[in-house]
Write a protein that holds these residues in place. Structure first.
Motif, PDB file in Angstrom:
ATOM      1  N   GLY A 283     -32.343 -26.139 -73.387  1.00 59.27           N
ATOM      2  CA  GLY A 283     -31.620 -27.051 -74.259  1.00 59.27           C
ATOM      3  C   GLY A 283     -32.470 -28.165 -74.836  1.00 59.27           C
ATOM      4  N   TRP A 284     -33.793 -28.009 -74.819  1.00 60.82           N
ATOM      5  CA  TRP A 284     -34.655 -29.080 -75.341  1.00 60.82           C
ATOM      6  C   TRP A 284     -34.417 -29.315 -76.832  1.00 60.82           C
ATOM      7  CZ3 TRP A 284     -37.850 -28.054 -79.396  1.00 60.82           C
ATOM      8  CH2 TRP A 284     -38.252 -26.746 -79.612  1.00 60.82           C
ATOM      9  N   ARG A 285     -33.978 -28.295 -77.547  1.00 57.50           N
ATOM     10  CA  ARG A 285     -33.749 -28.446 -78.988  1.00 57.50           C
ATOM     11  C   ARG A 285     -32.616 -29.427 -79.293  1.00 57.50           C
ATOM     12  NH1 ARG A 285     -35.308 -23.215 -78.199  1.00 57.50           N
ATOM     13  NH2 ARG A 285     -36.939 -22.396 -79.598  1.00 57.50           N
ATOM     14  N   LYS A 286     -31.658 -29.572 -78.356  1.00 58.78           N
ATOM     15  CA  LYS A 286     -30.528 -30.492 -78.521  1.00 58.78           C
ATOM     16  C   LYS A 286     -30.583 -31.602 -77.475  1.00 58.78           C
ATOM     17  CE  LYS A 286     -28.436 -28.010 -81.769  1.00 58.78           C
ATOM     18  NZ  LYS A 286     -28.159 -28.503 -83.132  1.00 58.78           N
ATOM     19  N   LEU A 287     -31.784 -32.060 -77.201  1.00 60.69           N
ATOM     20  CA  LEU A 287     -32.007 -33.009 -76.114  1.00 60.69           C
ATOM     21  C   LEU A 287     -31.194 -34.293 -76.280  1.00 60.69           C
ATOM     22  CD1 LEU A 287     -33.775 -32.864 -73.588  1.00 60.69           C
ATOM     23  CD2 LEU A 287     -35.527 -34.132 -74.818  1.00 60.69           C
ATOM     24  N   VAL A 378     -49.429 -36.722 -71.157  1.00 57.40           N
ATOM     25  CA  VAL A 378     -48.971 -35.980 -72.328  1.00 57.40           C
ATOM     26  C   VAL A 378     -47.783 -35.101 -71.962  1.00 57.40           C
ATOM     27  CG1 VAL A 378     -49.579 -33.985 -73.757  1.00 57.40           C
ATOM     28  CG2 VAL A 378     -51.083 -35.953 -73.699  1.00 57.40           C
ATOM     29  N   ILE A 379     -46.784 -35.112 -72.835  1.00 51.02           N
ATOM     30  CA  ILE A 379     -45.672 -34.157 -72.746  1.00 51.02           C
ATOM     31  C   ILE A 379     -45.641 -33.352 -74.044  1.00 51.02           C
ATOM     32  CG2 ILE A 379     -43.174 -33.858 -72.565  1.00 51.02           C
ATOM     33  CD1 ILE A 379     -43.039 -36.552 -71.132  1.00 51.02           C
ATOM     34  N   VAL A 380     -45.524 -32.040 -73.931  1.00 53.34           N
ATOM     35  CA  VAL A 380     -45.308 -31.183 -75.098  1.00 53.34           C
ATOM     36  C   VAL A 380     -43.870 -30.686 -75.016  1.00 53.34           C
ATOM     37  CG1 VAL A 380     -45.997 -29.133 -76.363  1.00 53.34           C
ATOM     38  CG2 VAL A 380     -47.722 -30.481 -75.154  1.00 53.34           C
ATOM     39  N   LEU A 381     -43.049 -31.070 -75.959  1.00 51.10           N
ATOM     40  CA  LEU A 381     -41.650 -30.646 -75.991  1.00 51.10           C
ATOM     41  C   LEU A 381     -41.513 -29.402 -76.862  1.00 51.10           C
ATOM     42  CD1 LEU A 381     -39.319 -33.774 -76.178  1.00 51.10           C
ATOM     43  CD2 LEU A 381     -39.112 -31.798 -74.665  1.00 51.10           C
ATOM     44  N   GLY A 382     -40.958 -28.348 -76.255  1.00 54.15           N
ATOM     45  CA  GLY A 382     -40.847 -27.086 -76.993  1.00 54.15           C
ATOM     46  C   GLY A 382     -42.186 -26.403 -77.109  1.00 54.15           C
ATOM     47  N   ALA A 383     -42.891 -26.282 -75.987  1.00 54.26           N
ATOM     48  CA  ALA A 383     -44.257 -25.734 -76.006  1.00 54.26           C
ATOM     49  C   ALA A 383     -44.305 -24.302 -76.524  1.00 54.26           C
ATOM     50  CB  ALA A 383     -44.867 -25.812 -74.608  1.00 54.26           C
ATOM     51  N   GLU A 384     -43.137 -23.629 -76.561  1.00 53.89           N
ATOM     52  CA  GLU A 384     -43.118 -22.253 -77.081  1.00 53.89           C
ATOM     53  C   GLU A 384     -43.006 -22.192 -78.596  1.00 53.89           C
ATOM     54  OE1 GLU A 384     -38.639 -22.822 -76.034  1.00 53.89           O
ATOM     55  OE2 GLU A 384     -40.564 -23.755 -75.608  1.00 53.89           O
ATOM     56  N   HIS A 385     -42.836 -23.334 -79.264  1.00 56.30           N
ATOM     57  CA  HIS A 385     -42.696 -23.359 -80.723  1.00 56.30           C
ATOM     58  C   HIS A 385     -43.964 -22.811 -81.389  1.00 56.30           C
ATOM     59  CE1 HIS A 385     -42.138 -24.952 -84.802  1.00 56.30           C
ATOM     60  NE2 HIS A 385     -40.863 -25.099 -84.510  1.00 56.30           N
ATOM     61  N   ASP A 386     -43.781 -22.166 -82.541  1.00 58.14           N
ATOM     62  CA  ASP A 386     -44.910 -21.533 -83.241  1.00 58.14           C
ATOM     63  C   ASP A 386     -46.035 -22.507 -83.569  1.00 58.14           C
ATOM     64  OD1 ASP A 386     -43.586 -19.151 -83.154  1.00 58.14           O
ATOM     65  OD2 ASP A 386     -42.876 -19.206 -85.226  1.00 58.14           O
TER      66      ASP A 386
END
Length: 442
Positions: A283-287, A378-386
């Motif tokens: 649900g990171w996309r609607k955090l 560092v935080i990467v949010l949505g690390a699977e994003h293209d």
């Protein structure tokens, strides 16, 4: 005119006064080859039917942002006669107060040898290895040989980071900083620090061309920028490409063309790259809207903030701005802002981050490389994003523990679906750390 090597667009036949020791190379801006139009500034080719103006003239649509070229124009570049080695009294010495480590010195000496042998080179060194400082002996040698140098990079922020460091090291050299929107005016220079876009304004001008972060967007995969790079170099000039994550294409080119490939898997302070922690965050996309993932994410931020400041990398600007507003409400006691390539206060905010003003800085991949902040996690949010390719993830992880003695920084990849880019990025970091520990090359 005092614009040395810079290409100017002038109507065909117009005369230019040239001072002593200077000469002009003039050539057609556009040429027709059978049914195709070829642009000599950007290298593009088009069908004649696609590029005809209502006036009947032909033009190049690819590089029109640099000034419209038509088949009535010429490209004129002003050059200086080859200069001799600087007299002893005018020699330029490097004023950098630091000292290279033994591995750094070995590679720096190899770069000087490449200059003497007129051999191109790829410097493949891990993030935080001190690539810029390893260039200093090469720059000193080329400057004192009376040669013209360009150090180009795809990113404006990297230019801004490099320029003061080089200016402080070479106080007697004539330096020029150029990028879109820069305030530095064109003038005579020994060493140009610029974005790769600026190379399109030069023709056979540089004896030594260094391309830093040569695998970065927008340079990688852009034939226009690659053409500009090649045409800005003198026929006998040499190229040096720097990267922590070179593309397979670049490595293959270096191998096939007989470049010297110099490798360094060890950071200058000899501490390993920080290994990313993987956090499943459904649900990171609607955090900003979902309480449970939001609570978990806030706990991660609060935990990291106990020991360091935090960089949060977001997949796009709109997501970043929504997240910024949420964090400013939920962590109201913290100083929080965001930055992107479109932010007019970008330079000011980055400087403030360097001066420890912000607790949390949200950003896009604009800060993936070339910038150094002390004491950050560092935080990467949505690390699977293209947008987060393997190389980008490795570069982002390399923002942590770059300087200073503190070793509390952490790297956290938040994702909902693990991708090959995530797996390959972590594998590459592990491999570099193993090679550094063993004292091996990459």
């Amino acid at each position: 005119m005092t614009i040395y090597g810079k290409q100017e667009i002038i109507p065909a036949g117009e005369k230019i006064a040239i001072a002593e020791g200077e000469f002009v190379i003039s050539r057609k801006a556009l040429e027709t080859e059978k049914s195709k139009l070829h642009c000599n500034r950007c290298g593009s080719r088009f069908s004649l039917r696609e590029v005809r103006l209502p006036s009947g003239n032909l033009y190049c649509p690819q590089c029109v942002l640099y000034g419209r070229l038509t088949d009535r124009d010429q490209l004129v570049s002003i050059h200086r006669e080859e200069s001799d080695e600087r007299p002893a009294k005018d020699q330029i010495s490097c004023q950098w107060p630091g000292r290279l480590t033994n591995p750094q010195q070995r590679l720096a000496d190899e770069l000087v040898k490449c200059w003497a042998d007129r051999q191109n080179a790829l410097l493949w060194a891990v993030t935080g290895s001190g690539k810029t400082e390893m260039l200093f002996p090469l720059l000193e040698r080329a400057l004192n040989d009376g040669r013209k140098i360009a150090l180009a990079t795809p990113r404006i922020d990297v230019c801004r980071e490099l320029y003061p460091r080089i200016a402080a090291a070479f106080t007697k050299a004539e330096l020029l900083l150029r990028y879109g929107g820069s305030e530095d005016q064109w003038r005579k220079f020994d060493l140009l620090v610029c974005t790769t876009h600026q190379l399109l304004h030069f023709y056979q001008s540089f004896d030594l061309l260094i391309v830093d972060e040569s695998d970065a967007f927008p340079y990688e995969g852009d034939p226009l920028l690659e053409f500009g790079t090649l045409q800005s170099l003198k026929p006998e000039g040499i190229r040096v490409c720097l990267s922590a994550t070179p593309t397979e294409r670049l490595v293959r080119t270096a191998e096939q063309e007989g470049w010297q490939i110099l490798r360094l898997p060890q950071r200058y302070h000899r501490r390993p790259l920080v290994l990313p922690e993987l956090v499943f965050l459904e649900g990171w996309r609607k955090l900003a809207e979902k309480p449970l993932p939001q609570l978990r994410f806030l706990r991660i931020c609060q935990q990291l903030l106990k020991e360091s400041r935090v960089l949060i990398f977001c997949p796009d600007i709109s997501y970043m701005l929504v997240l910024e507003k949420m964090l400013q409400v939920k962590l109201s006691g913290r100083k929080i802002t965001s930055v992107s390539a479109k932010d007019p206060l970008r330079e000011e905010k980055i400087l403030q981050m360097r001066n420890n003003h912000w607790d949390i800085l949200l950003c896009t991949t604009v800060l993936e490389r070339g910038v150094t902040f002390a004491n950050v996690s560092v935080i990467v949010l949505g690390a699977e994003h293209d947008v987060f390719t393997k190389s980008v993830l490795v570069q982002i992880a390399g923002r942590v523990d770059r300087k200073g003695n503190r070793q509390n920084g952490r790297v956290v990849f938040c994702f909902q679906e693990q991708t090959s880019a995530i797996r390959k990025g972590i594998k590459e970091i592990r491999q570099m750390n193993r090679l550094a520990q063993e004292g091996c090359d990459l």
